[in-house]
Scaffold this active site. Structure first.
Site, PDB file in Angstrom:
ATOM      1  NE  ARG A   1      -3.843  -2.204   0.315  1.00  0.00           N
ATOM      2  CZ  ARG A   1      -3.574  -3.328  -0.351  1.00  0.00           C
ATOM      3  NH1 ARG A   1      -2.498  -3.402  -1.118  1.00  0.00           N
ATOM      4  NH2 ARG A   1      -4.376  -4.358  -0.267  1.00  0.00           N
TER       5      ARG A   1
ATOM      6  CE  LYS B   1      -0.607 -13.873  -3.808  1.00  0.00           C
ATOM      7  NZ  LYS B   1      -1.074 -13.209  -2.604  1.00  0.00           N
TER       8      LYS B   1
ATOM      9  N   GLY C   1      -3.521 -12.195 -10.576  1.00  0.00           N
ATOM     10  CA  GLY C   1      -4.907 -11.767 -10.768  1.00  0.00           C
ATOM     11  C   GLY C   1      -5.678 -12.752 -11.625  1.00  0.00           C
TER      12      GLY C   1
ATOM     13  CG  ASP D   1      -5.964 -10.640   1.781  1.00  0.00           C
ATOM     14  OD1 ASP D   1      -4.785 -10.447   1.438  1.00  0.00           O
ATOM     15  OD2 ASP D   1      -6.765  -9.708   2.030  1.00  0.00           O
TER      16      ASP D   1
END
Ligand code: ADP
Length: 316
Positions: free
Chosen positions: A177, A235, A237, A268
């Site tokens: 973030r 990962k 998407g 998550d």
């Protein structure tokens, strides 16, 4: 992943859970509790057969009514709080989610003074560090690192080193973030200190591209291997994920045609299901398929958490 124990594996997940206020309309809000590592804890508990894994969320909350309700929420999702301190007078962090007319979601955080920022601070008893290091698996994310001071991060890294010295494993998702850091470079430095003690890395390429400058999956995997990480799933998407074997890369597709309502916490959920399967002795590929299946279900629902069947604390 082999575990060195015959009792139920014990997992400590370290992070912050926040109060979530989600707009139902311009002037109506729904109250919830979520946060990336807590979401993974809840999905790990959900994915494991009852009583087979002890899932501990390590955090700090306040003693206000929202913090107390938040802990009840953890318990309802099968997540325990034995090592989550209460900071007297402290308060939980909060975020608002607003969805505009095009379905774009924006988040507004109020977490500067949150109790969870006390994690690994001077008030944390040494006994908590020791208890964390005694777990079979310790999990944290880049967002966990972003709420800590430099000194607290150094103390956390010591706990990770001690975890491994005692035979436990460390899993890390470099969730990024940008608002939590002064620069991507600062985030990369903190991540690298953790990756030096990481057994299982579960990054999203989008995040590692921003933090570490990885151009593609191959670059991401090469960097993680060079850091000494043995088990890597990147990962991607809707393009699924890639498992890095010793020499080759194996693609595992996402569930095709999944209805997308809200992609919050897809990663998550993937991590929770993947780790639950690995702790149960399942090989990496079927574990990643279990991750993809749960993630596909999660993105078909609004919000971070599926409406779980509340469970009682399981004796483990
Ligand atoms: P993060 O939330 O950490 O950014 P990703 O967006 O990479 O994680 O998603 C994690 C997993 O969720 C993917 O590997 C995939 O299996 C699943 N997923 C994400 N988006 C979609 C989608 N649009 N359709 C089907 N599966 C998806």
């Amino acid at each position: 992943m082999t575990t060195r124990v015959t009792r139920a594996p014990r997992v400590a997940l370290i992070g912050e859970c926040m109060i979530e206020l989600r707009h139902l309309s311009a002037d109506r809000l729904a109250l919830g509790y979520a946060g990336d590592v807590f979401n993974t804890a809840a999905y790990l508990a959900r994915s494991a057969a009852p009583g087979t894994v002890d899932v501990q969320f390590v955090s700090v909350t306040g003693d206000d009514p929202y913090s107390l309700a938040m802990r009840e929420h953890w318990h309802a999702y099968g997540v325990r709080d034995t090592y989550a301190r209460v900071l007297p007078g402290g308060k939980a962090g909060l975020y608002l989610i607003r969805t505009d007319e095009r379905g774009e979601r924006t988040f507004q955080h109020y977490r500067r003074g949150s109790a969870a920022r006390d994690l690994f601070g001077p008030d944390q008893p040494a006994g908590i560090d020791d208890a964390i290091a005694g777990h079979d698996l310790v999990y944290l994310s880049g967002i966990t690192l972003s709420i800590l001071t430099e000194a607290a991060r150094a103390r956390l890294v010591d706990v990770l080193a001690e975890t491994r010295r005692r035979g436990g494993r460390v899993a890390y998702d470099g969730n990024y973030r940008p608002s939590g850091w002064s620069s991507p470079r600062e985030a990369a430095g903190a991540a690298n200190a953790v990756l030096a003690h990481t057994d299982i890395a579960l990054p999203s390429l989008d995040d590692d591209r921003l933090v570490h400058g990885d151009g593609d999956v191959g670059a991401c995997v090469a960097r993680l291997r060079a850091a000494g990480v043995g088990e890597i799933v990147v990962k991607l998407g809707e393009r699924g994920c890639v498992i890095a074997g010793e020499r080759s890369l194996e693609a595992v597709p996402a569930v095709a045609g999944a209805a997308v309502v809200d992609t919050t916490s897809a990663g998550d959920a993937f991590n929770g299901a993947y780790l639950a399967a690995r702790l149960a002795g399942v090989a990496a590929r079927p574990a990643a398929e279990a991750g993809a299946l749960l993630a596909a279900e999660v993105i078909g629902h609004p919000g971070a958490l599926l409406p779980l069947q509340p469970v009682q604390d399981q004796p483990v």
